[in-house]
Design a protein around this motif. Structure first.
Motif, PDB file in Angstrom:
ATOM      1  N   SER A 290       0.807  -1.215   0.000  1.00 24.81           N
ATOM      2  CA  SER A 290       0.000   0.000   0.000  1.00 24.81           C
ATOM      3  C   SER A 290       0.841   1.267   0.000  1.00 24.81           C
ATOM      4  N   LEU A 291       2.148   1.132   0.224  1.00 23.70           N
ATOM      5  CA  LEU A 291       3.026   2.301   0.250  1.00 23.70           C
ATOM      6  C   LEU A 291       3.811   2.489  -1.037  1.00 23.70           C
ATOM      7  N   VAL A 292       3.795   1.491  -1.914  1.00 20.72           N
ATOM      8  CA  VAL A 292       4.668   1.515  -3.080  1.00 20.72           C
ATOM      9  C   VAL A 292       4.389   2.692  -4.011  1.00 20.72           C
ATOM     10  N   SER A 293       3.125   3.119  -4.098  1.00 20.09           N
ATOM     11  CA  SER A 293       2.798   4.209  -5.022  1.00 20.09           C
ATOM     12  C   SER A 293       3.423   5.527  -4.602  1.00 20.09           C
ATOM     13  N   SER A 294       3.690   5.691  -3.314  1.00 22.11           N
ATOM     14  CA  SER A 294       4.290   6.935  -2.826  1.00 22.11           C
ATOM     15  C   SER A 294       5.808   6.849  -2.737  1.00 22.11           C
ATOM     16  N   ALA A 295       6.368   5.673  -3.013  1.00 23.63           N
ATOM     17  CA  ALA A 295       7.815   5.499  -2.962  1.00 23.63           C
ATOM     18  C   ALA A 295       8.449   5.908  -4.282  1.00 23.63           C
ATOM     19  N   LEU A 296       9.633   6.473  -4.205  1.00 21.53           N
ATOM     20  CA  LEU A 296      10.363   6.866  -5.404  1.00 21.53           C
ATOM     21  C   LEU A 296      10.725   5.624  -6.211  1.00 21.53           C
ATOM     22  N   TRP A 494      -5.455  -0.376  -4.784  1.00 16.50           N
ATOM     23  CA  TRP A 494      -6.001   0.978  -4.733  1.00 16.50           C
ATOM     24  C   TRP A 494      -4.938   2.033  -5.049  1.00 16.50           C
ATOM     25  N   THR A 495      -3.823   1.949  -4.340  1.00 18.88           N
ATOM     26  CA  THR A 495      -2.804   2.986  -4.495  1.00 18.88           C
ATOM     27  C   THR A 495      -2.056   2.880  -5.821  1.00 18.88           C
ATOM     28  N   ASN A 496      -2.004   1.684  -6.392  1.00 19.88           N
ATOM     29  CA  ASN A 496      -1.272   1.516  -7.650  1.00 19.88           C
ATOM     30  C   ASN A 496      -2.142   1.697  -8.880  1.00 19.88           C
ATOM     31  N   LEU A 497      -3.470   1.557  -8.724  1.00 18.66           N
ATOM     32  CA  LEU A 497      -4.353   1.621  -9.884  1.00 18.66           C
ATOM     33  C   LEU A 497      -5.258   2.853  -9.910  1.00 18.66           C
ATOM     34  N   LEU A 498      -5.753   3.282  -8.740  1.00 17.82           N
ATOM     35  CA  LEU A 498      -6.776   4.325  -8.742  1.00 17.82           C
ATOM     36  C   LEU A 498      -6.244   5.662  -9.248  1.00 17.82           C
ATOM     37  N   ARG A 499      -5.067   6.080  -8.792  1.00 14.07           N
ATOM     38  CA  ARG A 499      -4.540   7.367  -9.226  1.00 14.07           C
ATOM     39  C   ARG A 499      -4.393   7.404 -10.747  1.00 14.07           C
ATOM     40  N   MET A 535     -17.845  12.094 -13.040  1.00 12.42           N
ATOM     41  CA  MET A 535     -18.049  10.884 -13.825  1.00 12.42           C
ATOM     42  C   MET A 535     -16.727  10.171 -14.088  1.00 12.42           C
ATOM     43  N   ALA A 536     -15.657  10.928 -14.236  1.00 15.87           N
ATOM     44  CA  ALA A 536     -14.332  10.331 -14.421  1.00 15.87           C
ATOM     45  C   ALA A 536     -13.894   9.598 -13.151  1.00 15.87           C
ATOM     46  N   ILE A 537     -14.178  10.203 -12.011  1.00 17.30           N
ATOM     47  CA  ILE A 537     -13.846   9.578 -10.726  1.00 17.30           C
ATOM     48  C   ILE A 537     -14.643   8.289 -10.556  1.00 17.30           C
ATOM     49  N   ILE A 538     -15.930   8.338 -10.897  1.00 20.21           N
ATOM     50  CA  ILE A 538     -16.796   7.155 -10.762  1.00 20.21           C
ATOM     51  C   ILE A 538     -16.309   6.023 -11.657  1.00 20.21           C
ATOM     52  N   ASP A 539     -15.948   6.337 -12.893  1.00 20.48           N
ATOM     53  CA  ASP A 539     -15.434   5.313 -13.811  1.00 20.48           C
ATOM     54  C   ASP A 539     -14.159   4.684 -13.263  1.00 20.48           C
ATOM     55  N   ALA A 540     -13.297   5.506 -12.675  1.00 20.34           N
ATOM     56  CA  ALA A 540     -12.048   4.993 -12.092  1.00 20.34           C
ATOM     57  C   ALA A 540     -12.341   4.078 -10.908  1.00 20.34           C
TER      58      ALA A 540
END
Length: 582
Positions: A290-296, A494-499, A535-540
């Motif tokens: 869950s932390l990987v998306s914020s890691a460099l 969540w953190t790797n796909l949603l953003r 609508m973009a947020i909902i699709d995501a």
């Protein structure tokens, strides 16, 4: 307790099986059960509670149960309220994506600490364990009410969750002390019925606090309420123990050790080294997801790689320590060889693993993608626990009259879980009517109530009274580890796909808002229905949630394998507790 005594105390209990010689020779089996109950190797805490149950009356038995019920009611209501407030707490600090991360360590520690709690209740007593867990809840809730950043909140959640799970765990042990195997799950499931009220009251109370005050007042108010309802339990238990001591049923413990010797004794008895290794190992292994998306550099980050490697190594060291160096193991090895204890515990863990993969961000999804308010989203989400609370007493009554718990789980429980989780793959889309989502929650609630109720009884039926606390600790640990793995997978997805999904779906002129929208659910709710950004947020959300449900469903077939491992123990024929019990 010496090593020789510990080996004797963990000897195989006398268990009766359906279809074997247990169906005849009832007097011999009764004698065997009494001998098992009257073992000379019981620890002080177990002896105390057995002495207490011999001195209280039927009236006192009901009073204690009623007081425990009220404590459970307040604790479960608090859990429901704070569960509905968590997304707003993380959003308060612009860290909505860390919702899963804040719960992973607390879930792991909440499970890993249960062996220590079990030993506290066995060595010191049930009352002392109850008091210690209440203290942890109070510390955690005060920290939550005063936190100024997500790091403090995560620490507060750890204190609270360890106390919360520990308190419910000790209440379960205390009810086990007060009941026979035949009637045990009826009383335990009745004690779980506060979930019915909290399903409706929790979300509404959370909404009222959030709209009229803030989440801090909610945490502070419930801290005071929980303490007020817990004090009568502690007082009655201490007075009853004093009565048993006065009658000579509880022998005073001779203080023959110095402070240093006592510290060394408890350090060994609680296996502190094993406890730390197990907690650190699972935390290091699961947090990177869950932390990987914020890691460099993401998965190529040295920090992420090191955490995973050190997590695996630490868990390896835990195995080595327990096998070759621990004077007193965290868990008796007999549990790891008993197919019933192992199968029931693994089933409980896999159940939570599957659920938390798709459930961790479900509350946010209902508000953002289905335009539900706080209370309505909570009602939909809590249909799961509501159903479980209603079905569990029915299952328990069936067990009381048939003595069977294995085959009902296979024939009824697992098919309902397959149905509920499988249908979610189809219905977890933004355009689906919420009625179908409620239906899936109902199916999953029915199915999981079989795993939780029958699995818990399977573990208790496979051991002696002396070993119940530790066996339930192992059961709870597997559930907590399963939940932590599920939340880690959910956090990773969540953190790797949603953003990225939000970025891809946003209109070109709004892509610079991606990070702000991703980090704050309140920002996601700011945009009205029909707005291109909303609508973009909902699709995501819909795309990521569907992948989470598919992942969770992939673990469900493993439940059948673990349940088939259970022995078909007839709980109508086994005596386990003594004194004035139900």
């Amino acid at each position: 307790m010496s090593l020789a005594q510990e080996k004797n105390a963990s000897a195989e209990p006398d268990v009766h099986y359906v279809g074997k010689e247990s169906m005849t020779g009832g007097q011999d089996h009764l004698k065997d059960d009494i001998e098992s109950v009257d073992s000379d190797h019981k620890q002080h805490g177990v002896k105390k509670v057995e002495a207490v149950t011999t001195v209280w009356s039927d009236k006192m038995l009901w009073i204690v149960f009623a007081l425990l019920y009220l404590v459970s009611f307040v604790d479960v209501l608090l859990q429901s309220v704070q569960g509905n407030l968590v997304p707003y707490v993380t959003s308060e600090f612009q860290q909505h994506g860390l919702l899963a991360t804040t719960s992973i360590v607390s879930s792991i520690l909440g499970g890993v600490i249960t062996p220590t709690i079990a030993k506290i209740t066995d060595i010191r007593g049930r009352t002392e364990g109850f008091l210690y867990m209440l203290l942890l809840i109070v510390i955690g809730m005060i920290m939550k009410a005063t936190c100024q950043n997500v790091e403090t909140y995560a620490a507060a959640q750890t204190f609270y969750w360890v106390g919360h799970t520990g308190l419910l765990y000790i209440i379960t042990i205390m009810i086990s002390d007060m009941t026979s195997l035949r009637n045990r799950m009826i009383m335990i499931s009745i004690n779980s019925t506060p979930l019915i009220a909290s399903t409706f009251a929790g979300p509404k109370i959370a909404e009222l606090f959030l709209n009229n005050l803030n989440f801090r007042w909610a945490f502070g108010a419930f801290t005071i309420i929980l303490v007020a309802f817990s004090l009568p339990v502690i007082l009655i238990l201490y007075l009853t123990e004093a009565k048993a001591k006065k009658q000579g049923l509880i022998q005073p413990r001779l203080k023959t050790r110095s402070v240093a010797a006592s510290l060394k004794y408890y350090f060994i008895q609680f296996d502190v080294v094993g406890l730390l290794l197990l907690t650190a190992g699972w935390s290091l292994l699961l947090l990177p997801f869950s932390l990987v998306s914020s890691a460099l550099n993401g998965w190529e980050s040295a920090t992420v790689i090191c955490m995973i490697v050190f997590g695996v190594v630490t868990l390896g060291l835990f195995v080595v320590w327990e096998r070759f160096f621990a004077t007193v193991s965290l868990f008796p090895y007999k549990f790891l060889k008993d197919p019933t204890v192992l199968g029931a515990s693994f089933a409980y863990g896999i159940m939570f693993l599957s659920i938390f993969v798709w459930d961790t961000y479900y509350y946010s999804y209902l508000q953002v993608a289905h335009f539900q308010d706080i209370a309505s989203a909570g009602y939909i989400l809590n249909t799961f626990s509501l159903t479980s609370a209603i079905v569990s007493p029915i299952i328990s009554v069936f067990i009381r009259y048939t003595g069977q718990f294995k085959w009902p789980t296979i024939v009824v429980g697992i098919p309902f879980i397959l149905l509920g989780t499988g249908l979610l793959i189809h219905f977890r889309t933004p355009g689906t009517s919420v009625g179908y989502l409620v239906m899936c929650q109902f199916f999953n609630g029915v199915g999981t109530s079989f795993i939780a109720t029958c699995g818990q009884l399977a573990v208790m039926a496979a051991v002696s009274h002396q070993e119940i606390a530790m066996a339930l600790a192992f059961f709870s640990l597997c559930g907590s580890i399963g939940a932590a793995i599920g939340m880690a997978i959910a956090g990773g997805l969540w953190t790797n796909l949603l953003r990225n999904a939000i970025y891809d779906n946003l209109p070109a002129v709004s892509k610079d808002l991606t990070d702000t929208i991703y980090a704050d659910m309140r920002m996601q709710l700011f945009y009205e229905n029909g707005d291109p950004i909303r609508m973009a947020i909902i699709d995501a959300y819909g795309d990521v949630q569907r992948k989470m449900v598919i992942t969770g469903a992939a673990f469900v077939p493993l439940l059948l394998i673990t349940v088939l491992m259970w022995r078909n123990i007839n709980v109508k024929e086994k005596r386990q507790t003594v004194g004035n019990v139900w």
